[in-house]
Design a protein around this motif. Structure first.
Motif, PDB file in Angstrom:
ATOM      1  N   THR A  82      -4.508 -12.455   2.419  1.00  0.00           N
ATOM      2  CA  THR A  82      -3.136 -11.957   2.566  1.00  0.00           C
ATOM      3  C   THR A  82      -3.113 -10.441   2.397  1.00  0.00           C
ATOM      4  OG1 THR A  82      -2.749 -12.365   0.210  1.00  0.00           O
ATOM      5  CG2 THR A  82      -2.120 -14.114   1.748  1.00  0.00           C
ATOM      6  N   GLN A  83      -4.120  -9.910   1.687  1.00  0.00           N
ATOM      7  CA  GLN A  83      -4.240  -8.457   1.523  1.00  0.00           C
ATOM      8  C   GLN A  83      -5.061  -7.900   2.688  1.00  0.00           C
ATOM      9  OE1 GLN A  83      -5.068 -10.689  -0.863  1.00  0.00           O
ATOM     10  NE2 GLN A  83      -4.307 -10.081  -2.861  1.00  0.00           N
ATOM     11  N   ARG A  84      -4.404  -7.765   3.824  1.00  0.00           N
ATOM     12  CA  ARG A  84      -5.074  -7.311   5.042  1.00  0.00           C
ATOM     13  C   ARG A  84      -5.395  -5.812   4.950  1.00  0.00           C
ATOM     14  NH1 ARG A  84      -3.072  -5.638  10.196  1.00  0.00           N
ATOM     15  NH2 ARG A  84      -0.974  -5.705   9.301  1.00  0.00           N
ATOM     16  N   THR A  85      -6.520  -5.425   5.590  1.00  0.00           N
ATOM     17  CA  THR A  85      -6.927  -4.018   5.606  1.00  0.00           C
ATOM     18  C   THR A  85      -7.299  -3.609   7.020  1.00  0.00           C
ATOM     19  OG1 THR A  85      -7.891  -4.327   3.396  1.00  0.00           O
ATOM     20  CG2 THR A  85      -8.436  -2.286   4.565  1.00  0.00           C
ATOM     21  N   CYS A 102      -3.892  -0.399   3.472  1.00  0.00           N
ATOM     22  CA  CYS A 102      -4.156  -1.541   2.588  1.00  0.00           C
ATOM     23  C   CYS A 102      -2.854  -2.303   2.380  1.00  0.00           C
ATOM     24  CB  CYS A 102      -4.700  -1.048   1.255  1.00  0.00           C
ATOM     25  SG  CYS A 102      -6.222  -0.066   1.392  1.00  0.00           S
ATOM     26  N   TYR A 103      -2.744  -3.471   2.991  1.00  0.00           N
ATOM     27  CA  TYR A 103      -1.522  -4.266   2.946  1.00  0.00           C
ATOM     28  C   TYR A 103      -1.583  -5.313   1.825  1.00  0.00           C
ATOM     29  CZ  TYR A 103      -0.814  -2.297   7.617  1.00  0.00           C
ATOM     30  OH  TYR A 103      -0.668  -1.447   8.676  1.00  0.00           O
ATOM     31  N   GLY A 104      -0.411  -5.827   1.462  1.00  0.00           N
ATOM     32  CA  GLY A 104      -0.337  -6.948   0.533  1.00  0.00           C
ATOM     33  C   GLY A 104      -0.282  -6.566  -0.919  1.00  0.00           C
ATOM     34  N   ASP A 105      -0.207  -5.281  -1.223  1.00  0.00           N
ATOM     35  CA  ASP A 105      -0.135  -4.830  -2.612  1.00  0.00           C
ATOM     36  C   ASP A 105       1.237  -4.223  -2.884  1.00  0.00           C
ATOM     37  OD1 ASP A 105      -2.674  -5.583  -3.367  1.00  0.00           O
ATOM     38  OD2 ASP A 105      -3.586  -3.657  -2.864  1.00  0.00           O
ATOM     39  N   ASP A 106       1.952  -4.794  -3.831  1.00  0.00           N
ATOM     40  CA  ASP A 106       3.213  -4.222  -4.262  1.00  0.00           C
ATOM     41  C   ASP A 106       2.893  -3.009  -5.135  1.00  0.00           C
ATOM     42  OD1 ASP A 106       5.624  -3.515  -5.332  1.00  0.00           O
ATOM     43  OD2 ASP A 106       6.103  -5.498  -6.148  1.00  0.00           O
ATOM     44  N   ASN A 184       4.867  -2.891  -0.175  1.00  0.00           N
ATOM     45  CA  ASN A 184       3.873  -3.888   0.231  1.00  0.00           C
ATOM     46  C   ASN A 184       2.597  -3.299   0.822  1.00  0.00           C
ATOM     47  OD1 ASN A 184       3.260  -6.682   0.231  1.00  0.00           O
ATOM     48  ND2 ASN A 184       3.507  -6.744   2.454  1.00  0.00           N
ATOM     49  N   GLN A 185       2.355  -2.009   0.636  1.00  0.00           N
ATOM     50  CA  GLN A 185       1.115  -1.419   1.147  1.00  0.00           C
ATOM     51  C   GLN A 185       0.892  -0.027   0.540  1.00  0.00           C
ATOM     52  OE1 GLN A 185       1.058   0.601   5.102  1.00  0.00           O
ATOM     53  NE2 GLN A 185       2.984  -0.494   5.445  1.00  0.00           N
TER      54      GLN A 185
END
Length: 323
Positions: A82-85, A102-106, A184-185
């Motif tokens: 879910t944490q796409r890069t 870097c996606y999926g990180d609040d 979210n990124q």
């Protein structure tokens, strides 16, 4: 900075996965898929100027640079993250430029990180690690790390076959990296001068490139440790420092890549025509098999367009020699 000791012998993999700008995508889509264990390749886009390094990746020079990805879980390459890069690679006259999303990180949930330069604590944070092997010599390579809070760390490492690499912690190289955190990124933009890398890429040259991301979380496992995920663009069971598994950074450009594809297609055509001729020779020497085969073709495609007994139905229906 290191000195350029001249071109290194370049290793050319037999087949590679290639990522190129949009004009070549149609041609590449016709190529057969490569096995998952082969090295990925990306052709960096030549940039008119070095982008403004502010972490936003909205500079005009990035507009036509293709996005590359994904990165794979080092423990399970089949796992869907879910944490796409994704990342972009370009180069100007002065520097190698990278933009990593870097996606999926609040941002509010990111583990607090170090912002002190060359602090080893950067490895305990959400971060990206870039490995560059100029000329793909597989002897000396560079490591650049940036966490989600802008903390930077760099090293000049020495590869030792069958032994752990020598990590050059005391080496200080000039480079820039800026992070931008949003919903979210988080994104990081880098510019690594060729002067720092000790080498300017030549047309057609391949360099080694590793793009890796360390994903941390506030949640803990049953043992009380923070949950960690390590991801790589070019997976290796050995880990990030496996210089032989770095992906290929090809400074060939779109024209050279398309030329290489055309050359490979030419070989495939020649092989197909050879098989075609051998097949005809077999049918020619076995009348019964030829009649049986042509009967099946007629049943599938209908009678020949021309009532010529010397012309085979399948040749009239587009099954002739490959042009």
């Amino acid at each position: 900075t290191g000195e350029n000791d001249g071109p290194c012998p370049m290793k050319k993999p037999s087949r590679t996965r290639i990522v190129v700008p949009s004009l070549a995508l149609l041609a590449l889509s016709l190529a057969p898929p490569c096995p998952a264990d082969e090295l990925p390749m990306v052709a960096p886009t030549r940039l008119a100027t070095t982008p403004t390094i502010d972490g936003k990746l909205d500079d005009a020079v990035w507009r036509d640079v293709p996005e590359v990805g994904p990165l794979f879980d080092i423990r399970d390459a089949t796992r869907i993250l879910t944490q796409r890069t994704t990342f972009k690679v370009g180069y100007s006259k002065e520097a190698l430029c990278l933009g990593i999303a870097c996606y999926g990180d609040d941002p509010k949930a990111l583990v607090t990180g170090s912002t002190v330069h060359d602090d080893d604590g950067v490895f305990n944070d959400n971060s990206v690690e870039i490995f560059v092997d100029p000329g793909r010599c597989e002897k000396e390579y560079f490591q650049f790390v940036c966490n989600a809070f802008g903390g930077m760390w760099e090293a000049k490492n020495i590869h030792q076959p069958d032994r752990n690499p020598v990590i050059g912690r005391k080496w200080d190289g000039r480079w820039r990296a800026v992070v931008c955190r949003r919903e979210n990124q988080w994104t990081v933009e880098m510019a690594i001068p060729f002067e720092t890398l000790g080498r300017v890429p030549q047309p057609g040259e391949k360099w080694g490139l590793g793009i890796d991301r360390n994903i941390k979380a506030r949640e803990k496992d049953i043992y009380g440790n923070l949950i960690e995920i390590y991801t790589m663009w070019s997976p290796s069971a050995v880990g990030y420092q496996d210089v032989k598994k770095f992906g290929n950074l090809w400074f060939g450009g779109e024209k050279e890549i398309l030329g290489n594809i055309k050359k490979q297609c030419g070989h495939l055509k020649a092989e197909a025509n050879l098989i075609h001729e051998k097949f005809h020779e077999i049918l020619k020497n076995n009348v019964s098999r030829r009649q049986e085969f042509e009967g099946r073709v007629v049943a599938l495609f209908g009678p020949p367009l021309k009532a010529d007994p010397h012309v085979s139905p399948y040749r009239e229906r587009g099954h002739a020699r490959i042009a």
